[in-house]
Design an enzyme around this catalytic site. Structure first.
Site, PDB file in Angstrom:
ATOM      1  N   TYR A 119       0.831  -1.207   0.000  1.00  0.00           N
ATOM      2  CA  TYR A 119       0.000   0.000   0.000  1.00  0.00           C
ATOM      3  C   TYR A 119       0.868   1.259   0.000  1.00  0.00           C
ATOM      4  O   TYR A 119       0.682   2.151  -0.837  1.00  0.00           O
ATOM      5  CB  TYR A 119      -0.930   0.005   1.212  1.00  0.00           C
ATOM      6  N   LYS A 160       1.460   4.169  -3.030  1.00  0.00           N
ATOM      7  CA  LYS A 160       1.184   5.585  -2.819  1.00  0.00           C
ATOM      8  C   LYS A 160       2.440   6.435  -3.005  1.00  0.00           C
ATOM      9  O   LYS A 160       2.359   7.604  -3.398  1.00  0.00           O
ATOM     10  CB  LYS A 160       0.589   5.794  -1.429  1.00  0.00           C
TER      11      LYS A 160
END
Length: 268
Positions: free
Chosen positions: A160, A164
């Site tokens: 994750y 990002k």
């Protein structure tokens, strides 16, 4: 006129994941500024419900596209559906996201791939395709949702936070390239926001906002759009969150080990 405002119905904004959370707030704020909207997301019923609400409240037109953006080539498919009738996008908001808190080896490979497709490939593809049209017109705005977690590559957040980090790095470099053509690109890296993305109950979300740990979704959207209209390449909503970045980057390993010991049960 307010920053970003247009004559009602004279321009169109595309929002991925615009039927809930921060995306829903982007949609409401852009509708209030006069934009017709295109909402793209997986939940057709929710898309339609939000579209009816926004049309009634703001007197603008809302089109919905039901699509899974966490797949290969979904960015191209969305672009083709949006532009098939000649529609031009003035504001693109790549907001759709998915969250996973789990060790890489404990997470299904397909889920890891979907995170990268959604956050990295689809975002990049939409920026490339719509950005080309905006550059030709020498006008447009692109807002990409990164995350505060890019400064926190902690156990359980490996994929994750890495995805990002890509969003922010790509956005900042792309902003410099396409800025020469009059197009503004902003990466937004919010910390805690009171949405359902992290699996927090509504009671915990309200408590987090009350003590100042979480931003409301609308506050995040307002701050992000403000940065976009001003042409900022990167923004972190909330000055207190910006102060915490060095702490997150240089957090001692022994603190992470303690935190991991008490958060393993949260992984799912």
């Amino acid at each position: 006129m307010r920053a970003g405002e247009v004559t009602r119905g004279s321009a169109t904004a595309l929002i991925t994941g615009g039927n809930s959370g921060i995306g829903r707030c982007y949609a409401s704020r852009l509708a209030a500024l006069g934009y017709n909207l295109i909402l793209a997301g997986r939940n057709e019923d929710l898309n339609q419900e939000v579209a009816r609400e926004l049309e009634t409240e703001h007197g603008i037109k809302v089109r919905t596209i039901t699509i899974d953006l966490a797949c290969a080539n979904s960015g191209r498919e969305l672009f083709e559906q949006v532009t098939a009738d000649g529609t031009q996008i003035r504001v693109l908001i790549n907001n759709a996201g998915t969250f996973c808190y789990n060790d890489v080896l404990k997470c299904d490979l397909e889920r890891l791939e979907r995170i990268l497709y959604l956050h990295a490939m689809t975002t990049m593809t939409l920026c490339r395709l719509f950005g080309e049209q905006m550059a030709a017109r020498r006008e447009g705005y692109i807002l990409n949702m990164a995350s505060y977690s890019l400064w926190m590559p902690w156990p359980g957040l490996a994929t994750y936070s890495a995805s990002k980090n890509f969003v922010r790095a790509f956005s900042m470099a792309f902003a410099k390239e396409i800025g020469e053509c009059g197009v503004k690109v902003t990466a937004v890296s919010p910390a805690g926001v009171a949405t359902d993305l992290y699996g927090l109950s509504h009671d915990w979300q309200r408590f987090g906002m009350r003590i100042g740990v979480l931003l409301s979704a609308d506050s995040c959207a307002r701050r992000a759009l403000k940065a976009l209209w001003r042409g900022r390449r990167s923004t972190v909503p909330g000055w207190w969150n910006r102060l915490g970045i060095p702490f997150s980057l240089y957090l001692p390993m022994w603190v992470l080990k303690i935190a991991r010991k008490y958060t393993l049960h949260l992984q799912k």
